[in-house]
Write an enzyme that holds these catalytic residues in place. Structure first.
Site, PDB file in Angstrom:
ATOM      1  N   TYR A  69       0.833  -1.222   0.000  1.00 27.62           N
ATOM      2  CA  TYR A  69       0.000   0.000   0.000  1.00 27.62           C
ATOM      3  C   TYR A  69       0.861   1.263   0.000  1.00 27.62           C
ATOM      4  O   TYR A  69       0.560   2.246  -0.669  1.00 27.62           O
ATOM      5  CB  TYR A  69      -0.973  -0.034   1.177  1.00 27.62           C
ATOM      6  CG  TYR A  69      -2.167  -0.895   0.884  1.00 27.62           C
ATOM      7  CD1 TYR A  69      -2.201  -2.242   1.252  1.00 27.62           C
ATOM      8  CD2 TYR A  69      -3.255  -0.395   0.166  1.00 27.62           C
ATOM      9  CE1 TYR A  69      -3.270  -3.055   0.936  1.00 27.62           C
ATOM     10  CE2 TYR A  69      -4.343  -1.194  -0.157  1.00 27.62           C
ATOM     11  CZ  TYR A  69      -4.343  -2.523   0.216  1.00 27.62           C
ATOM     12  OH  TYR A  69      -5.413  -3.321  -0.133  1.00 27.62           O
ATOM     13  N   HIS A 121     -14.664   2.471  -1.288  1.00 25.69           N
ATOM     14  CA  HIS A 121     -13.606   1.540  -0.836  1.00 25.69           C
ATOM     15  C   HIS A 121     -12.505   2.233  -0.051  1.00 25.69           C
ATOM     16  O   HIS A 121     -11.401   1.692   0.077  1.00 25.69           O
ATOM     17  CB  HIS A 121     -13.018   0.804  -2.055  1.00 25.69           C
ATOM     18  CG  HIS A 121     -14.016  -0.090  -2.728  1.00 25.69           C
ATOM     19  ND1 HIS A 121     -13.953  -0.412  -4.058  1.00 25.69           N
ATOM     20  CD2 HIS A 121     -15.129  -0.697  -2.247  1.00 25.69           C
ATOM     21  CE1 HIS A 121     -14.976  -1.214  -4.372  1.00 25.69           C
ATOM     22  NE2 HIS A 121     -15.711  -1.393  -3.295  1.00 25.69           N
TER      23      HIS A 121
HETATM   24  C1  BV8 Z   1     -18.221  -7.410   1.104  1.00 28.24           C
HETATM   25  C2  BV8 Z   1      -9.829  -1.346  -1.848  1.00 28.24           C
HETATM   26  C3  BV8 Z   1     -19.450  -8.391   2.862  1.00 28.24           C
HETATM   27  C4  BV8 Z   1      -8.602  -2.169  -1.580  1.00 28.24           C
HETATM   28  C5  BV8 Z   1     -11.288  -2.829  -3.135  1.00 28.24           C
HETATM   29  C6  BV8 Z   1     -21.384 -10.849  -4.775  1.00 28.24           C
HETATM   30  C7  BV8 Z   1     -20.965 -11.523  -5.899  1.00 28.24           C
HETATM   31  C8  BV8 Z   1     -19.638 -11.925  -6.025  1.00 28.24           C
HETATM   32  C9  BV8 Z   1     -18.699 -11.622  -5.019  1.00 28.24           C
HETATM   33  C10 BV8 Z   1     -19.118 -10.941  -3.914  1.00 28.24           C
HETATM   34  C11 BV8 Z   1     -20.451 -10.553  -3.791  1.00 28.24           C
HETATM   35  N1  BV8 Z   1     -20.573  -9.883  -2.610  1.00 28.24           N
HETATM   36  C12 BV8 Z   1     -19.373  -9.837  -1.974  1.00 28.24           C
HETATM   37  C13 BV8 Z   1     -18.463 -10.485  -2.747  1.00 28.24           C
HETATM   38  C14 BV8 Z   1     -17.069 -10.672  -2.386  1.00 28.24           C
HETATM   39  C15 BV8 Z   1     -16.191  -9.520  -2.866  1.00 28.24           C
HETATM   40  C16 BV8 Z   1     -16.190  -9.457  -4.366  1.00 28.24           C
HETATM   41  O1  BV8 Z   1     -16.841  -8.618  -4.941  1.00 28.24           O
HETATM   42  N2  BV8 Z   1     -15.430 -10.346  -4.967  1.00 28.24           N
HETATM   43  C17 BV8 Z   1     -15.380 -10.378  -6.426  1.00 28.24           C
HETATM   44  C18 BV8 Z   1     -14.075  -9.778  -6.910  1.00 28.24           C
HETATM   45  C19 BV8 Z   1     -15.487 -11.850  -6.833  1.00 28.24           C
HETATM   46  N3  BV8 Z   1     -16.614  -8.266  -2.294  1.00 28.24           N
HETATM   47  C20 BV8 Z   1     -16.185  -7.922  -1.085  1.00 28.24           C
HETATM   48  O2  BV8 Z   1     -15.471  -8.632  -0.394  1.00 28.24           O
HETATM   49  C21 BV8 Z   1     -16.653  -6.582  -0.537  1.00 28.24           C
HETATM   50  N4  BV8 Z   1     -17.090  -6.769   0.813  1.00 28.24           N
HETATM   51  O3  BV8 Z   1     -19.026  -7.741   0.296  1.00 28.24           O
HETATM   52  O4  BV8 Z   1     -18.338  -7.645   2.451  1.00 28.24           O
HETATM   53  C22 BV8 Z   1     -19.625  -8.131   4.299  1.00 28.24           C
HETATM   54  C23 BV8 Z   1     -20.821  -7.563   4.737  1.00 28.24           C
HETATM   55  C24 BV8 Z   1     -20.986  -7.348   6.086  1.00 28.24           C
HETATM   56  C25 BV8 Z   1     -19.954  -7.639   6.994  1.00 28.24           C
HETATM   57  C26 BV8 Z   1     -18.761  -8.170   6.526  1.00 28.24           C
HETATM   58  C27 BV8 Z   1     -18.577  -8.416   5.185  1.00 28.24           C
HETATM   59  C28 BV8 Z   1     -15.517  -5.580  -0.492  1.00 28.24           C
HETATM   60  C29 BV8 Z   1     -15.041  -5.255  -1.866  1.00 28.24           C
HETATM   61  C30 BV8 Z   1     -14.027  -4.089  -1.789  1.00 28.24           C
HETATM   62  C31 BV8 Z   1     -12.619  -4.584  -2.034  1.00 28.24           C
HETATM   63  N5  BV8 Z   1     -11.672  -3.458  -2.049  1.00 28.24           N
HETATM   64  N6  BV8 Z   1     -10.458  -1.779  -3.096  1.00 28.24           N
HETATM   65  C32 BV8 Z   1      -7.492  -1.867  -2.554  1.00 28.24           C
HETATM   66  O5  BV8 Z   1      -7.656  -1.013  -3.444  1.00 28.24           O
HETATM   67  O6  BV8 Z   1      -6.427  -2.489  -2.393  1.00 28.24           O
HETATM   68  S1  BV8 Z   1     -11.906  -3.277  -4.624  1.00 28.24           S
HETATM   69  C33 BV8 Z   1     -10.664  -3.093  -5.769  1.00 28.24           C
HETATM   70  O7  BV8 Z   1     -11.020  -3.876  -6.868  1.00 28.24           O
HETATM   71  C34 BV8 Z   1     -10.534  -1.714  -6.320  1.00 28.24           C
HETATM   72  O8  BV8 Z   1     -10.715  -0.694  -5.410  1.00 28.24           O
HETATM   73  C35 BV8 Z   1     -11.564  -1.667  -7.389  1.00 28.24           C
HETATM   74  O9  BV8 Z   1     -12.739  -1.119  -6.930  1.00 28.24           O
HETATM   75  C36 BV8 Z   1     -11.803  -3.104  -7.673  1.00 28.24           C
HETATM   76  C37 BV8 Z   1     -11.416  -3.407  -9.079  1.00 28.24           C
HETATM   77  O10 BV8 Z   1     -12.485  -2.988  -9.807  1.00 28.24           O
HETATM   78  P1  BV8 Z   1     -12.337  -1.890 -10.930  1.00 28.24           P
HETATM   79  O11 BV8 Z   1     -12.272  -0.546 -10.305  1.00 28.24           O
HETATM   80  O12 BV8 Z   1     -13.409  -2.158 -11.883  1.00 28.24           O
HETATM   81  O13 BV8 Z   1     -10.916  -2.121 -11.570  1.00 28.24           O
HETATM   82  P2  BV8 Z   1     -10.498  -3.310 -12.538  1.00 28.24           P
HETATM   83  O14 BV8 Z   1      -9.019  -3.308 -12.574  1.00 28.24           O
HETATM   84  O15 BV8 Z   1     -11.252  -4.548 -12.162  1.00 28.24           O
HETATM   85  O16 BV8 Z   1     -11.074  -2.862 -13.973  1.00 28.24           O
HETATM   86  C38 BV8 Z   1     -10.567  -1.708 -14.593  1.00 28.24           C
HETATM   87  C39 BV8 Z   1     -11.469  -1.455 -15.785  1.00 28.24           C
HETATM   88  O17 BV8 Z   1     -11.005  -0.262 -16.415  1.00 28.24           O
HETATM   89  C40 BV8 Z   1     -11.419  -2.544 -16.837  1.00 28.24           C
HETATM   90  O18 BV8 Z   1     -12.740  -2.852 -17.260  1.00 28.24           O
HETATM   91  C41 BV8 Z   1     -10.634  -1.909 -17.997  1.00 28.24           C
HETATM   92  O19 BV8 Z   1     -11.118  -2.357 -19.258  1.00 28.24           O
HETATM   93  C42 BV8 Z   1     -10.953  -0.463 -17.820  1.00 28.24           C
HETATM   94  N7  BV8 Z   1      -9.938   0.472 -18.319  1.00 28.24           N
HETATM   95  C43 BV8 Z   1      -8.603   0.275 -18.449  1.00 28.24           C
HETATM   96  N8  BV8 Z   1      -8.029   1.412 -18.923  1.00 28.24           N
HETATM   97  C44 BV8 Z   1      -9.029   2.326 -19.087  1.00 28.24           C
HETATM   98  C45 BV8 Z   1     -10.243   1.735 -18.702  1.00 28.24           C
HETATM   99  N9  BV8 Z   1     -11.421   2.383 -18.741  1.00 28.24           N
HETATM  100  C46 BV8 Z   1     -11.396   3.652 -19.181  1.00 28.24           C
HETATM  101  N10 BV8 Z   1     -10.267   4.299 -19.558  1.00 28.24           N
HETATM  102  C47 BV8 Z   1      -9.082   3.660 -19.525  1.00 28.24           C
HETATM  103  N11 BV8 Z   1      -7.956   4.303 -19.926  1.00 28.24           N
END
Ligand code: BV8
Ligand code: ZN
Length: 271
Positions: A69, A121
């Protein structure tokens, strides 16, 4: 992205009075801040970000996670807001009821002219005690290995490459101890498996429920519950416009899909 799609998106934005702009890591990609889907660099190439961004990883190896981080935070400090950030600020300046909701933990929206985005987040810039939650001061930005001076410290702009990914000389770093209780300080972000801040999530759902346009930018829409925010808007009849170079699960609910990078598409949209 073609002319008609941009024209249609421009028409929807011109008709909006209460837009939501919902952003993900792609918003900061052109600032050189790696997305979660980008290949990690240096030490962290061996880790899946989702394995590092968990309470268990921090408990198991606080220095590895804190070091990751801190490297990311220093990378963000070297980065600058891109034209996409400034275009989002232009929308908010033109339409005072705009709500910007971000999944990102960098501060580029604030530095790009949006003072108070809804932060789902957390932030790299709000460390706190892992036990008593007391806010902790930001460590000095010069790593022990005394990397290049931060450009914001008045020194020469960082001569680094385009990317501001964590660098090879970054590595594990013992977290500071809480001034009150001595427990390790942790990053002020929401880890996988942790609940989102209820005030932020409520504000995001409220804004998506009452907006008349949702512009989703740079998100893979894979992380929940954040990924449900655009669905809330669509279910209530607001048009959704997406900016992403590639298709995502949101394509199906979008009135317009603008296939391109945020730093080019958004300025063209708000022109
Ligand atoms: C929770 C901080 C419950 C940390 C982050 C339902 C379904 C499936 C899974 C789950 C669900 N509910 C919960 C889950 C589990 C989990 C989850 O979602 N897992 C997934 C991945 C399978 N969620 C959680 O654990 C959440 N918590 O639900 O808790 C609970 C309730 C009560 C009590 C206790 C517990 C917490 C989720 C938060 C995690 N923390 N960030 C850190 O940063 O280190 S999330 C982290 O990943 C990032 O912050 C970001 O938000 C995320 C990635 O997502 P994106 O932002 O979309 O980024 P990514 O790289 O994926 O994509 C980038 C995009 O940009 C691409 O599409 C690309 O094409 C595009 N791009 C590239 N270049 C450009 C562009 N677009 C435009 N212009 C460009 N130039
Ligand atoms: Zn403490």
């Amino acid at each position: 992205m073609t002319g008609p799609e941009l024209a249609e998106a421009g028409r929807l934005l011109a008709a909006a009075r209460r837009p939501v702009v919902f952003t993900g890591a792609g918003m900061s990609a052109e600032s050189g801040v790696p997305t979660f889907r980008d290949a990690q660099t240096g030490l962290w190439q061996r880790y899946d970000p989702q394995e590092l961004a968990t309470p268990a990883a921090f408990r198991a190896d606080p220095a590895l996670v804190w070091g990751w981080y801190e490297a990311r935070r220093r990378g963000v400090r070297r980065a600058e807001p891109n034209p996409g950030h400034r275009a989002v600020a232009a929308i908010a300046a033109r339409l005072p009821d705009t709500v910007v909701i971000t999944q990102n933990v960098d501060d580029l929206h604030e530095r790009g002219g949006v003072p108070a985005p809804v932060r789902l987040h957390g932030s790299l810039f709000a460390p706190r005690c892992s036990a008593c939650a007391r806010p902790a001061p930001l460590p000095s930005d010069l790593p022990p290995s005394a990397g290049p001076p931060e450009p914001h410290d008045g020194a020469e702009p960082h001569d680094g490459a385009e990317s501001h990914a964590p660098e090879a000389h970054d590595g594990p770093l013992d977290p500071p101890a809480c001034a009150d209780c001595g427990a390790p300080v942790r990053p002020g972000v929401v880890w996988f498996g942790e609940a989102l801040p209820s005030a932020a999530l409520d504000a995001a759902v409220e804004a998506a429920s009452s907006c008349d346009l949702l512009l989703t930018v740079g998100t893979s829409a894979l992380v929940h519950p954040a990924a449900e925010i655009p669905l809330v808007a669509a279910r209530l009849g607001a048009p959704v416009v997406q900016v992403n170079p590639v298709p995502t699960p949101l394509d199906a609910i979008c009135a317009v899909n603008l296939r391109g990078p945020a730093g080019e598409v958004l300025p063209a949209l708000v022109r």
